[in-house]
Design a protein around this motif. Sequence first.
Motif, PDB file in Angstrom:
ATOM      1  N   HIS A 188       0.821  -1.208   0.000  1.00 54.28           N
ATOM      2  CA  HIS A 188       0.000   0.000   0.000  1.00 54.28           C
ATOM      3  C   HIS A 188       0.856   1.259   0.000  1.00 54.28           C
ATOM      4  CE1 HIS A 188      -3.333  -2.705   0.849  1.00 54.28           C
ATOM      5  NE2 HIS A 188      -4.147  -1.694   0.661  1.00 54.28           N
ATOM      6  N   ILE A 216     -12.084   0.103  -0.843  1.00 50.05           N
ATOM      7  CA  ILE A 216     -11.640   1.143  -1.763  1.00 50.05           C
ATOM      8  C   ILE A 216     -12.607   2.327  -1.795  1.00 50.05           C
ATOM      9  CG2 ILE A 216     -12.679  -0.130  -3.683  1.00 50.05           C
ATOM     10  CD1 ILE A 216      -9.729   2.362  -3.791  1.00 50.05           C
ATOM     11  N   ILE A 221      -4.373   6.911  -9.045  1.00 46.81           N
ATOM     12  CA  ILE A 221      -5.156   6.059  -8.147  1.00 46.81           C
ATOM     13  C   ILE A 221      -5.243   4.648  -8.712  1.00 46.81           C
ATOM     14  CG2 ILE A 221      -7.451   5.643  -7.188  1.00 46.81           C
ATOM     15  CD1 ILE A 221      -7.829   8.642  -6.993  1.00 46.81           C
ATOM     16  N   GLN A 275      -3.764   1.341  -6.912  1.00 50.95           N
ATOM     17  CA  GLN A 275      -4.574   0.177  -6.580  1.00 50.95           C
ATOM     18  C   GLN A 275      -3.961  -1.102  -7.156  1.00 50.95           C
ATOM     19  OE1 GLN A 275      -8.440   2.467  -7.736  1.00 50.95           O
ATOM     20  NE2 GLN A 275      -9.082   0.561  -6.788  1.00 50.95           N
ATOM     21  N   ARG A 327      -3.003  -4.110  -4.467  1.00 45.99           N
ATOM     22  CA  ARG A 327      -3.701  -5.385  -4.476  1.00 45.99           C
ATOM     23  C   ARG A 327      -2.778  -6.570  -4.179  1.00 45.99           C
ATOM     24  NH1 ARG A 327      -8.423  -5.775  -2.614  1.00 45.99           N
ATOM     25  NH2 ARG A 327     -10.034  -4.651  -3.753  1.00 45.99           N
ATOM     26  N   GLU A 343      -7.753  -8.064 -10.578  1.00 50.32           N
ATOM     27  CA  GLU A 343      -8.009  -6.653 -10.315  1.00 50.32           C
ATOM     28  C   GLU A 343      -6.755  -5.811 -10.507  1.00 50.32           C
ATOM     29  OE1 GLU A 343      -9.722  -3.703  -6.829  1.00 50.32           O
ATOM     30  OE2 GLU A 343     -10.396  -5.798  -6.898  1.00 50.32           O
ATOM     31  N   SER A 344      -5.601  -6.347 -10.141  1.00 51.57           N
ATOM     32  CA  SER A 344      -4.358  -5.612 -10.336  1.00 51.57           C
ATOM     33  C   SER A 344      -4.122  -5.324 -11.819  1.00 51.57           C
ATOM     34  CB  SER A 344      -3.183  -6.409  -9.758  1.00 51.57           C
ATOM     35  OG  SER A 344      -1.963  -5.716  -9.957  1.00 51.57           O
ATOM     36  N   ASP A 404      -6.700  -2.763 -13.073  1.00 57.61           N
ATOM     37  CA  ASP A 404      -6.377  -1.409 -12.621  1.00 57.61           C
ATOM     38  C   ASP A 404      -5.219  -0.810 -13.416  1.00 57.61           C
ATOM     39  OD1 ASP A 404      -8.352  -1.561 -10.720  1.00 57.61           O
ATOM     40  OD2 ASP A 404      -6.998  -2.144  -9.096  1.00 57.61           O
ATOM     41  N   TYR A 463     -13.345   1.374 -13.273  1.00 55.44           N
ATOM     42  CA  TYR A 463     -13.005   0.501 -12.155  1.00 55.44           C
ATOM     43  C   TYR A 463     -14.204  -0.348 -11.737  1.00 55.44           C
ATOM     44  CZ  TYR A 463     -11.811  -1.199  -7.554  1.00 55.44           C
ATOM     45  OH  TYR A 463     -11.600  -2.025  -6.478  1.00 55.44           O
ATOM     46  N   ARG A 469     -14.637  -4.305 -11.480  1.00 56.80           N
ATOM     47  CA  ARG A 469     -14.822  -4.814 -10.128  1.00 56.80           C
ATOM     48  C   ARG A 469     -16.080  -5.673 -10.022  1.00 56.80           C
ATOM     49  NH1 ARG A 469     -13.137  -3.450  -4.837  1.00 56.80           N
ATOM     50  NH2 ARG A 469     -14.052  -5.065  -3.496  1.00 56.80           N
TER      51      ARG A 469
END
Length: 279
Positions: free
Chosen positions: A28, A102, A135, A139, A143, A184-185, A188, A217, A221
């Motif tokens: 993070h 998130i 952003i 993210q 992740r 998701e990584s 993003d 996103y 998601r």
Amino acid sequence: MGLALIPSPSEAVWDIGFIPIRAYALCHILGIVVGAWLSERRWRARGGEKGTMYDIAVPAVIFGLIGGRLYHVIVDWQTYFGPRAIKEPIQALYIWEGGLGIWGAVALGGVGVWLACRRRGLSLGAVADTVAPGIAFGQAIARWGNWFNQELYGSPTMLPWGLEIDQAHGGQPGVLYHPTFLYESLWDAALGFALILIGRRFVLHHGRLFALYVAGYTFGRFWIEGLRIDPVGGVDHAVLLLGLRINQWTSIVLFAGALAYFWATRAKDSEEVVVARGA
């Protein structure tokens, strides 16, 4: 079944003397650093004052961490409170154990940005458009903290890129799971590049590029969330409404809201302030 392409990490915490270094926190922090660095470059290219994005990042991160944890605890409150809780109430504060929503982070982080913009006299929409790609990339990096914590994985799969999860984290021997953290990584990261390209190709101001980030996103998601099997909102199973998980409904609402905002501001052409008062 073949070997998993993605094995479980053997460690998520490294002790340096008496100081524990947690992979979740490192991911993070790295995401925040990359996002702030990219946002600063984009702001300077737009004519903004040097260091502005780094200054704004401080309240944004503080508020964002609080908001992200609040969202997680509110949505997944049964984990910490009530007769079926599997964790002690005090663990709701243990942010290093994982659990940052998130949308709580974006919402309350946005409050921090708004306060900073108001103090400096900057246009919130201009800042939002500037930070949108950062952003997304942040993210994508953050992740990977879920991989180290062996959390937020999907349903069992026979695909060659299945993820191993040990029994201590709910996995079964010989079973592979969808690596939803990886999905998701990658989504993003692709979204971050797409936002940069769209921003160069089209003139999008007043928060319209940020609206595309939200829409992009949430679109990804929604289907990634549908693969997950962790009990969000409950203890033994996820809370469902009309067959969809809580975060899927959140994605639907925010996707629609983002598109509505993008359309409603299509003719907005007022000047945006990118240089602080008295600079």
